[in-house]
Scaffold this motif. Structure first.
Motif, mmCIF file in Angstrom:
data_model
loop_
_atom_site.group_PDB
_atom_site.id
_atom_site.type_symbol
_atom_site.label_atom_id
_atom_site.label_comp_id
_atom_site.label_asym_id
_atom_site.label_seq_id
_atom_site.Cartn_x
_atom_site.Cartn_y
_atom_site.Cartn_z
ATOM 1 N N LEU A 139 -0.163 -22.984 1.417
ATOM 2 C CA LEU A 139 -0.668 -23.354 2.544
ATOM 3 C C LEU A 139 -1.427 -22.541 3.427
ATOM 4 C CD1 LEU A 139 2.392 -25.579 3.899
ATOM 5 C CD2 LEU A 139 0.206 -26.387 2.808
ATOM 6 N N GLU A 140 -0.920 -21.294 3.473
ATOM 7 C CA GLU A 140 -1.827 -20.097 4.169
ATOM 8 C C GLU A 140 -3.161 -20.097 3.519
ATOM 9 O OE1 GLU A 140 -3.092 -17.439 6.642
ATOM 10 O OE2 GLU A 140 -1.507 -18.583 7.006
ATOM 11 N N GLY A 141 -3.106 -19.687 2.221
ATOM 12 C CA GLY A 141 -4.607 -19.523 1.668
ATOM 13 C C GLY A 141 -5.398 -20.865 1.263
ATOM 14 N N GLN A 142 -4.972 -22.105 1.141
ATOM 15 C CA GLN A 142 -5.456 -22.996 0.568
ATOM 16 C C GLN A 142 -5.773 -24.081 1.851
ATOM 17 O OE1 GLN A 142 -7.075 -23.084 -2.287
ATOM 18 N NE2 GLN A 142 -6.013 -20.905 -2.682
ATOM 19 N N VAL A 143 -4.938 -23.885 2.760
ATOM 20 C CA VAL A 143 -5.160 -25.232 3.937
ATOM 21 C C VAL A 143 -5.531 -24.492 4.992
ATOM 22 C CG1 VAL A 143 -3.966 -26.990 5.073
ATOM 23 C CG2 VAL A 143 -3.455 -26.678 2.386
ATOM 24 N N PHE A 144 -4.493 -23.596 5.755
ATOM 25 C CA PHE A 144 -4.708 -22.971 7.041
ATOM 26 C C PHE A 144 -5.876 -22.200 7.164
ATOM 27 C CE2 PHE A 144 0.230 -22.869 7.171
ATOM 28 C CZ PHE A 144 0.247 -24.399 7.266
ATOM 29 N N ARG A 145 -6.219 -21.222 6.568
ATOM 30 C CA ARG A 145 -7.275 -20.331 6.386
ATOM 31 C C ARG A 145 -8.679 -21.030 6.493
ATOM 32 N NH1 ARG A 145 -6.516 -15.722 2.730
ATOM 33 N NH2 ARG A 145 -4.325 -16.072 2.805
ATOM 34 N N PRO A 146 -8.845 -21.786 5.399
ATOM 35 C CA PRO A 146 -10.069 -22.756 5.074
ATOM 36 C C PRO A 146 -10.433 -23.592 6.403
ATOM 37 C CG PRO A 146 -8.939 -22.811 3.011
ATOM 38 C CD PRO A 146 -7.983 -22.063 4.019
ATOM 39 N N LEU A 147 -9.346 -24.186 7.032
ATOM 40 C CA LEU A 147 -9.469 -24.858 8.345
ATOM 41 C C LEU A 147 -9.524 -24.128 9.729
ATOM 42 C CD1 LEU A 147 -7.252 -27.986 7.666
ATOM 43 C CD2 LEU A 147 -9.769 -28.005 7.441
ATOM 44 N N GLY A 148 -9.535 -22.753 9.510
ATOM 45 C CA GLY A 148 -9.384 -21.927 10.640
ATOM 46 C C GLY A 148 -8.421 -22.273 11.546
ATOM 47 N N LEU A 149 -7.055 -22.381 10.921
ATOM 48 C CA LEU A 149 -5.836 -22.697 11.754
ATOM 49 C C LEU A 149 -5.256 -21.280 11.795
ATOM 50 C CD1 LEU A 149 -4.477 -25.886 10.135
ATOM 51 C CD2 LEU A 149 -6.226 -25.648 12.041
ATOM 52 N N ARG A 150 -5.342 -20.625 13.256
ATOM 53 C CA ARG A 150 -4.944 -19.282 13.155
ATOM 54 C C ARG A 150 -3.582 -19.229 13.638
ATOM 55 N NH1 ARG A 150 -10.119 -19.368 15.679
ATOM 56 N NH2 ARG A 150 -9.236 -19.521 17.631
ATOM 57 N N SER A 151 -2.773 -20.212 14.141
ATOM 58 C CA SER A 151 -1.538 -19.831 14.546
ATOM 59 C C SER A 151 -0.570 -20.596 13.665
ATOM 60 C CB SER A 151 -1.283 -20.619 15.972
ATOM 61 O OG SER A 151 -1.269 -22.162 15.906
ATOM 62 N N ALA A 152 -0.865 -21.476 12.701
ATOM 63 C CA ALA A 152 -0.265 -22.276 11.921
ATOM 64 C C ALA A 152 0.552 -21.535 10.788
ATOM 65 C CB ALA A 152 -0.901 -23.344 11.153
ATOM 66 N N ILE A 153 1.743 -21.624 10.785
ATOM 67 C CA ILE A 153 2.493 -20.964 9.531
ATOM 68 C C ILE A 153 3.459 -22.183 8.973
ATOM 69 C CG2 ILE A 153 2.722 -18.752 10.672
ATOM 70 C CD1 ILE A 153 5.582 -19.284 11.439
ATOM 71 N N SER A 154 4.200 -21.940 7.804
ATOM 72 C CA SER A 154 5.016 -22.532 7.237
ATOM 73 C C SER A 154 6.220 -21.901 6.918
ATOM 74 C CB SER A 154 4.237 -23.178 5.857
ATOM 75 O OG SER A 154 5.358 -23.918 5.388
ATOM 76 N N VAL A 155 7.600 -22.509 7.097
ATOM 77 C CA VAL A 155 8.641 -21.741 6.882
ATOM 78 C C VAL A 155 9.472 -22.815 5.936
ATOM 79 C CG1 VAL A 155 8.647 -20.557 8.895
ATOM 80 C CG2 VAL A 155 9.838 -22.992 8.698
ATOM 81 N N SER A 156 10.269 -22.171 4.786
ATOM 82 C CA SER A 156 11.018 -22.980 3.947
ATOM 83 C C SER A 156 12.320 -23.264 4.515
ATOM 84 C CB SER A 156 11.275 -22.106 2.899
ATOM 85 O OG SER A 156 11.868 -21.012 3.174
ATOM 86 N N HIS A 157 12.863 -22.701 5.622
ATOM 87 C CA HIS A 157 14.218 -22.982 6.211
ATOM 88 C C HIS A 157 14.180 -22.846 7.880
ATOM 89 C CE1 HIS A 157 15.608 -21.526 2.397
ATOM 90 N NE2 HIS A 157 16.689 -22.328 2.573
ATOM 91 N N LEU A 158 14.757 -23.827 8.665
ATOM 92 C CA LEU A 158 14.702 -24.294 9.904
ATOM 93 C C LEU A 158 14.920 -22.815 10.565
ATOM 94 C CD1 LEU A 158 16.325 -27.535 10.683
ATOM 95 C CD2 LEU A 158 13.774 -26.929 10.859
#
Length: 122
Positions: free
Chosen positions: A41-60
């Motif tokens: 997600l970081e490399g293929q979605v967030f960075r291309p869209l310029g989302l600087r704060s977005a992160i993904s976590v696998s566990h709550l």
């Protein structure tokens, strides 16, 4: 787990949301890409869209310390609620600020086309 032997409706006739399907999709992305879902997600979605704060976590409970805990109001007092460590995979695993959420909505649901949109959703 219950075994399903019949569809609840003919294919394409209804939409039924189920978090488990997004967890399966995240696992599929990992197997096909060879990357952890969060990294993908970081490399293929967030960075291309310029989302600087977005992160993904696998566990709550894997959110960074900058993400505040949840709270409840009990007997006149506000209490922090510890986050359970349950696996969420692709089902609600993205954390982002309002600016990034707005950019996400603009890219995928807005009337204009984001330059990276076609690479993400043909």
């Amino acid at each position: 787990m219950q075994r399903v032997t019949a569809l609840s409706s003919p294919p394409g006739s209804q939409i039924a949301y189920h978090n488990g399907n997004y967890m399966i999709l995240a696992d599929l992305v990992e197997h096909v890409s060879g990357e952890r879902f969060e990294s993908y997600l970081e490399g293929q979605v967030f960075r291309p869209l310029g989302l600087r704060s977005a992160i993904s976590v696998s566990h709550l409970n894997a959110a960074p310390a900058s993400v505040p805990p949840g709270y409840v109001f009990v007997l006149g007092h506000t209490l922090a609620v510890p986050t359970p460590g349950m696996f969420i995979g692709g089902a609600g695993s993205v954390i982002a600020n309002a600016d990034d959420l707005s950019a996400w909505i603009e890219a995928f649901a807005g009337g204009t086309r984001h330059p990276e949109r076609d690479k993400l959703l043909p």
